[in-house]
Structures are given as C-alpha cells and as structure tokens.
Write a protein that holds these residues in place. Structure first.
Motif, mmCIF file in Angstrom:
data_model
loop_
_atom_site.group_PDB
_atom_site.id
_atom_site.type_symbol
_atom_site.label_atom_id
_atom_site.label_comp_id
_atom_site.label_asym_id
_atom_site.label_seq_id
_atom_site.Cartn_x
_atom_site.Cartn_y
_atom_site.Cartn_z
ATOM 1 N N ASN A 1 0.038 10.967 6.172
ATOM 2 C CA ASN A 1 0.413 11.244 7.555
ATOM 3 C C ASN A 1 1.118 10.058 8.211
ATOM 4 O O ASN A 1 0.916 8.918 7.805
ATOM 5 C CB ASN A 1 -0.846 11.567 8.366
ATOM 6 C CG ASN A 1 -1.464 12.874 7.917
ATOM 7 O OD1 ASN A 1 -0.745 13.807 7.539
ATOM 8 N ND2 ASN A 1 -2.776 12.935 7.915
ATOM 9 N N PRO A 2 1.917 10.350 9.271
ATOM 10 C CA PRO A 2 2.594 9.273 9.985
ATOM 11 C C PRO A 2 1.631 8.159 10.397
ATOM 12 O O PRO A 2 0.496 8.431 10.788
ATOM 13 C CB PRO A 2 3.150 9.986 11.234
ATOM 14 C CG PRO A 2 3.340 11.399 10.798
ATOM 15 C CD PRO A 2 2.246 11.674 9.811
ATOM 16 N N MET A 3 2.059 6.936 10.283
ATOM 17 C CA MET A 3 1.317 5.716 10.634
ATOM 18 C C MET A 3 0.004 5.569 9.846
ATOM 19 O O MET A 3 -0.832 4.750 10.186
ATOM 20 C CB MET A 3 1.004 5.654 12.140
ATOM 21 C CG MET A 3 2.208 5.523 13.046
ATOM 22 S SD MET A 3 3.254 4.082 12.692
ATOM 23 C CE MET A 3 2.228 2.706 13.199
ATOM 24 N N ALA A 4 -0.189 6.382 8.818
ATOM 25 C CA ALA A 4 -1.438 6.317 8.049
ATOM 26 C C ALA A 4 -1.163 6.670 6.589
ATOM 27 O O ALA A 4 -1.946 7.362 5.960
ATOM 28 C CB ALA A 4 -2.461 7.264 8.650
ATOM 29 N N GLY A 5 -0.042 6.183 6.067
ATOM 30 C CA GLY A 5 0.315 6.520 4.686
ATOM 31 C C GLY A 5 -0.546 5.789 3.660
ATOM 32 O O GLY A 5 -1.239 4.817 3.966
ATOM 33 N N SER A 6 -0.498 6.293 2.435
ATOM 34 C CA SER A 6 -1.112 5.611 1.296
ATOM 35 C C SER A 6 -0.019 5.483 0.251
ATOM 36 O O SER A 6 0.907 6.298 0.222
ATOM 37 C CB SER A 6 -2.188 6.471 0.632
ATOM 38 O OG SER A 6 -3.132 6.904 1.548
ATOM 39 N N ALA A 7 -0.171 4.505 -0.636
ATOM 40 C CA ALA A 7 0.826 4.378 -1.693
ATOM 41 C C ALA A 7 0.483 5.319 -2.826
ATOM 42 O O ALA A 7 -0.686 5.553 -3.117
ATOM 43 C CB ALA A 7 0.852 2.949 -2.200
ATOM 44 N N ASP A 8 1.520 5.868 -3.456
ATOM 45 C CA ASP A 8 1.319 6.581 -4.714
ATOM 46 C C ASP A 8 1.446 5.510 -5.799
ATOM 47 O O ASP A 8 2.548 5.042 -6.117
ATOM 48 C CB ASP A 8 2.392 7.675 -4.856
ATOM 49 C CG ASP A 8 2.212 8.467 -6.143
ATOM 50 O OD1 ASP A 8 1.851 7.856 -7.170
ATOM 51 O OD2 ASP A 8 2.428 9.681 -6.120
ATOM 52 N N LEU A 9 0.286 5.098 -6.341
ATOM 53 C CA LEU A 9 0.283 3.930 -7.231
ATOM 54 C C LEU A 9 1.076 4.169 -8.510
ATOM 55 O O LEU A 9 1.782 3.274 -8.988
ATOM 56 C CB LEU A 9 -1.153 3.514 -7.565
ATOM 57 C CG LEU A 9 -1.988 2.973 -6.388
ATOM 58 C CD1 LEU A 9 -3.407 2.643 -6.856
ATOM 59 C CD2 LEU A 9 -1.355 1.739 -5.757
ATOM 60 N N LEU A 10 0.985 5.386 -9.049
ATOM 61 C CA LEU A 10 1.685 5.640 -10.314
ATOM 62 C C LEU A 10 3.198 5.645 -10.134
ATOM 63 O O LEU A 10 3.938 4.999 -10.881
ATOM 64 C CB LEU A 10 1.221 6.968 -10.911
ATOM 65 C CG LEU A 10 -0.185 6.947 -11.508
ATOM 66 C CD1 LEU A 10 -0.559 8.317 -12.061
ATOM 67 C CD2 LEU A 10 -0.279 5.881 -12.611
ATOM 68 N N LYS A 11 3.636 6.371 -9.070
ATOM 69 C CA LYS A 11 5.096 6.425 -8.842
ATOM 70 C C LYS A 11 5.623 5.039 -8.479
ATOM 71 O O LYS A 11 6.733 4.662 -8.864
ATOM 72 C CB LYS A 11 5.417 7.422 -7.735
ATOM 73 C CG LYS A 11 5.275 8.857 -8.201
ATOM 74 C CD LYS A 11 5.837 9.819 -7.179
ATOM 75 C CE LYS A 11 5.632 11.251 -7.658
ATOM 76 N NZ LYS A 11 5.511 12.195 -6.567
ATOM 77 N N THR A 12 4.824 4.289 -7.700
ATOM 78 C CA THR A 12 5.265 2.941 -7.322
ATOM 79 C C THR A 12 5.374 2.062 -8.572
ATOM 80 O O THR A 12 6.332 1.294 -8.718
ATOM 81 C CB THR A 12 4.294 2.324 -6.294
ATOM 82 O OG1 THR A 12 4.255 3.174 -5.147
ATOM 83 C CG2 THR A 12 4.738 0.926 -5.870
ATOM 84 N N ALA A 13 4.413 2.206 -9.479
ATOM 85 C CA ALA A 13 4.458 1.383 -10.701
ATOM 86 C C ALA A 13 5.717 1.698 -11.503
ATOM 87 O O ALA A 13 6.408 0.778 -11.978
ATOM 88 C CB ALA A 13 3.211 1.623 -11.546
ATOM 89 N N SER A 14 6.064 2.998 -11.606
ATOM 90 C CA SER A 14 7.255 3.266 -12.427
ATOM 91 C C SER A 14 8.515 2.834 -11.683
ATOM 92 O O SER A 14 9.447 2.288 -12.298
ATOM 93 C CB SER A 14 7.307 4.716 -12.906
ATOM 94 O OG SER A 14 7.526 5.562 -11.827
ATOM 95 N N GLY A 15 8.534 3.005 -10.350
ATOM 96 C CA GLY A 15 9.702 2.561 -9.567
ATOM 97 C C GLY A 15 9.891 1.056 -9.689
ATOM 98 O O GLY A 15 11.005 0.562 -9.929
ATOM 99 N N MET A 16 8.809 0.303 -9.566
ATOM 100 C CA MET A 16 8.943 -1.153 -9.565
ATOM 101 C C MET A 16 9.256 -1.699 -10.951
ATOM 102 O O MET A 16 9.923 -2.721 -11.089
ATOM 103 C CB MET A 16 7.673 -1.797 -9.007
ATOM 104 C CG MET A 16 7.523 -1.488 -7.530
ATOM 105 S SD MET A 16 6.432 -2.594 -6.667
ATOM 106 C CE MET A 16 7.383 -4.058 -6.648
ATOM 107 N N THR A 17 8.766 -0.994 -11.976
ATOM 108 C CA THR A 17 9.081 -1.447 -13.331
ATOM 109 C C THR A 17 10.594 -1.402 -13.546
ATOM 110 O O THR A 17 11.180 -2.286 -14.163
ATOM 111 C CB THR A 17 8.367 -0.553 -14.367
ATOM 112 O OG1 THR A 17 6.982 -0.580 -14.049
ATOM 113 C CG2 THR A 17 8.567 -1.029 -15.785
#
Ligand code: ADP
Ligand code: ASP
Ligand code: MG
Length: 450
Positions: free
Chosen positions: A150-166
């Motif tokens: 939700n707005p101003m209360a997001g969480s990270a998607d750890l798996l997608k973030t890991a593949s994006g950052m890799t």
C-alpha cells in the motif's frame, strides 16, 4: 567482502557532512554499495508540499533547488560543477513534473516525498568523483529495488529485488564502481515509486544487503550506536556494544527510531551482521547486531516506546468460548491491512492495540460484524506501548512485578500487558502522557543515571 553502507539525513545534510561521508566510504576496504536518505529537512519539506495546496509550483521548485545548490556550491566548481548541474537540472525538471502530477493518484504522495533521495545520491556520487573514486548515482528503479503493498507502507519483494540487483548492480561492483542508491522506496510493478514509510532508507539498505549477499550492513547515523533509550528523552542513555537480531527487531518495531521497524528481517534471513555507527565519529566502534551475543547479567538492556496508539476493546459474553468469532474479528481487521501491535483476551473481552489513525476504519469494519454478537466496543485513544528488552527479564522470578512497581512510581496505570509473546521483551501499555516518566523511571532504576 561487500559492505552496504547507509547514510541517514543528517549524515548527508550539508557539504561538510557529505565530505565526511565520502571519506568514510574511501576508507572502507572491499566492494561497497551505498544507500542514502534525503538531506535532512528535505523529506519534511516535501511532505508539506503534498499536504498543502500547490498554489505556486515555481516557488516550490526554487526552494527545493536552492536547498541543494547552497551545499553544492561549497562542494563543486569548474567542469565538475557544470557536469553536476546538467544532471541536477534534468532531475529538477522531473521533480517539477512529479509535484504537478495528479493529486488524486494514490501514489502521488509516494512519488513526491521520495524525490529528495534522487538529489542527495547525485551530490554524494559527485563528491566521490571529485575524489577520483568511480561512482554512479542510481535510482531505486535503476538499481532494481521492487516494492509491493500500500501507499507509504510498501515492502520489498526480496526475490525480484535480488534478481534485479544481480543484473544491474553486481556488474558495477566488478568494475570497481561505487553505486550510490536512493533509499526510502522501490518501484512497484508499474515502475511507480512506492515508499517503505518514513525512515525507510534503513529498510532499503537491509533489502540491498540481502539482495547482493553482502557481508556487512552499516547504518551510519548521528548517534554512537543503538542506545539503552532514545538519547533525546534520556540524555544519560548508554551505547550498547552488541545485540542480537531479536532484541534489535523488537525495539525497532516498538519505537526505537534509530532503525526503521523492518530493518532486521532482510539481514537476519541471510545472517548478515549489522553495525549502527556514528558518521560524525567514524572511529567509534558503534553497535554490532548479529545472531549471537554473549549473555550479560543485566536485567534491562534498552527501552523503547511506540506512541499514538489506541486500545479497542470488544465485549461479548463468553467470547473466549467462541474462537470462530475471535477469528472473524481478526480477519476483518486484516482485510483493511491494519497492524495490530498487541492483542489480549479474557473470558468476555478481546482487546487490540492499533495506531490512532487506524481507529475509525477499524470501527467501521467491526460494525459490519455487529449482528447482535458484539455487546460493546470501547476505545481508549492516546496510549503508548513500552517495550523493555533484557536478558533476564523473563527468566527471573518476580522481575515483571518489580518493573510494574517501578511504573507505579511514575504514577502510571498499566492498561494492557503482553509478556512472553517474545522471548526477549516485556511489553505493556501506558497513557501517552506518562511515557517519558515511565521510560525515565525504568532507565534510572535498571540501567543507571550515569
Ligand atoms: P537517520 O537520519 O540517520 O536515519 P534518525 O533520526 O532516523 O537518523 O535516527 C537516529 C535518531 O534516533 C537518533 O538521533 C536518536 O535521537 C533516535 N533514537 C531513538 N531511540 C534510539 C535508540 N535506542 N538508540 C539510538 N538512537 C535512538
Ligand atoms: N528521507 C526519508 C524520511 O525522512 C527516508 C529516511 O530518511 O530513511 O523518512
Ligand atoms: Mg532514520
């Protein structure tokens, strides 16, 4: 060795502070990924832009530009200033577009309040370039940080973030470049900024550390480390040398502002140790937070308070014998994504602790349940949850009695208790007006007025 280093608002809040931070980065060995907050005061300024009618966008842009350029003019000149200004002006146009966006869009606020990080990251990357350190400023979108919720209360998607950052960040490290990433937000599935709530850059940094399998996360702030209480309330608060993840997580969740409430989980999952350090005194060792630590014989290590909460008490005859009804109540509250900070039941009542701002919508939800099942709903606004963390707090016989005796000394009424839910903390609720007195009494009695 990969170190993720996060610098908070005060740490990047002036030309002098930015130079200090650049030196800290230069002095750190191995591969480094940096996450920054906006310069201090900038996010509050942006919140006020969102909260007031936008009568003069040019004036807002001017103010925002000047706040940054006053500091930049003390840092850069000549060619490097020209190069910086070209990038700065492009971002400023994007900033103008953001503030003039559709205010009815649920993510308008997230987009505007997260703009400050785009400028602090640019400034820091240029300070490093000036020192001949290869560096690039990356937005969260460019770095691959993915957010959901939700707005101003997001969480990270750890798996997608890991593949994006890799894909996007790891190659930079291999080339010896220091990426400077915007904290506070990620991009949702439509690529739109979604923030992690105020103070969210700590969480961003923990998410980055998780994503790139860092060896260490360093949270650089304006105090010597995690302390036995908020030093603004208790000037005699002492710095804690070592904590375990559970202790730090409870305290952060229940009000210790030094870490965003959700900072611990992403690093705990991968056993990445975290240090809280003072960017104004880099030589100080700070606080190490990790899996294990030596147990000490102290009763209380640290105390925090989560303010602006309300107790909602639902009364219904023999509710304890109707678990399906308790389940329905919780389900109803979960449907509207309201966080329940504590819950306690008796034969005929269920009491919940929620944020003051969530009371109206929670009551509206519960009204739908009323069909004769619920006899009464009472609300007590403006209470605070005290979170006391210590090694021997829960093992030692009579300790809670002793603590509540101390609370009585502060002339405070304990409204609700949660003991044993966590193995490291004792939590209880007092009226807001008594918070400072209660924290002081507990700190003086068990940690000392040193
Ligand atoms: P930053 O901008 O670096 O993220 P914050 O202002 O968010 O810094 O957090 C640091 C502040 O947290 C400190 O200046 C201090 O006033 C406050 N604080 C509250 N509780 C604690 C605690 N237990 N230990 C250390 N600092 C605390
Ligand atoms: N700049 C954001 C805030 O002030 C995020 C942060 O500082 O962590 O809330
Ligand atoms: Mg912070």
């Amino acid at each position: 060795m990969i170190t993720v280093m996060k610098f908070g608002g005060t740490s990047v809040g002036s030309a002098e502070a930015l130079n200090r931070v650049a030196n800290i980065i230069a002095d750190t060995e191995g591969e480094k990924v940096v996450v920054v907050s906006a310069m201090s005061g900038i996010t509050n300024f942006l919140v006020s832009v969102v909260d007031n009618p936008l009568t003069d966008p040019d004036a807002v842009v001017d103010q925002f530009r000047n706040k940054h350029l006053i500091e930049a003019s003390q840092l850069f000149d000549g060619d490097i200033m020209n190069e910086f200004r070209a990038e700065f002006d492009t971002r400023l146009e994007a900033f103008r577009t953001a503030i003039m966006g559709d205010r009815a869009n649920p993510l308008y606020r997230d987009n505007v309040v997260s703009q400050g990080e785009r400028f602090s990251s640019l400034m820091l990357s240029y300070v490093l370039k000036k020192m001949d350190i290869k560096s690039v400023a990356l937005s969260s979108e460019q770095a691959g940080i993915v957010a959901v919720g939700n707005p101003m209360a997001g969480s990270a998607d750890l798996l997608k973030t890991a593949s994006g950052m890799t894909m996007k960040v790891k190659p930079l490290l291999a080339m010896g470049v220091v990426p400077i990433i915007t904290g506070f937000y990620g991009a949702n599935e439509d690529g739109v900024p979604l923030t992690f709530g105020r103070g969210g850059s700590d969480y961003s940094a923990a998410v980055v550390a998780n994503a790139i399998d860092a060896d260490m996360l360093e949270i650089w702030t304006d105090v010597d480390g995690f302390m036995s209480a908020d030093p603004r309330i208790i000037p005699s608060a002492i710095k804690i040398d070592e904590m375990n993840f559970g202790e730090a997580a409870e305290l952060a969740y229940f009000g210790a502002k030094v870490l965003h409430p959700r900072t611990i989980e992403p690093v705990r999952l991968k056993h990445i140790p975290l240090k809280v350090k003072n960017s104004f005194k880099p030589q100080e060792p700070g606080t190490l937070i990790h899996h294990l630590r030596k147990s000490k014989n102290e009763l209380l290590r640290s105390v925090a308070a989560k303010t602006d909460l309300s107790i909602i008490t639902i009364s219904s005859a023999e509710i304890a014998y109707r678990p399906a009804m308790v389940a329905r109540i919780i389900e109803k509250i979960a449907d509207i994504d309201v966080i329940i900070y504590s819950i306690s039941t008796s034969l005929s009542t269920v009491a919940f602790l929620v944020h003051n701002n969530d009371v109206t919508q929670t009551l509206r939800q519960l009204n739908g349940l009323n069909g004769g099942d619920i006899e009464r709903i009472d609300v007590k606004n403006n209470v605070a949850l005290i979170c006391a963390v210590g090694d021997n707090l829960l093992d030692k016989c009579g300790v809670s009695g002793d603590i509540f005796g101390a609370v009585k000394e502060a002339d405070a009424n304990v409204e609700m208790i949660s003991e044993g839910a966590s193995d490291v903390s004792l939590n209880f609720v007092v009226p807001m007006g008594k918070v400072i007195d209660v924290v002081k009494v507990l700190h003086d009695r068990y940690i000392g007025d040193q």
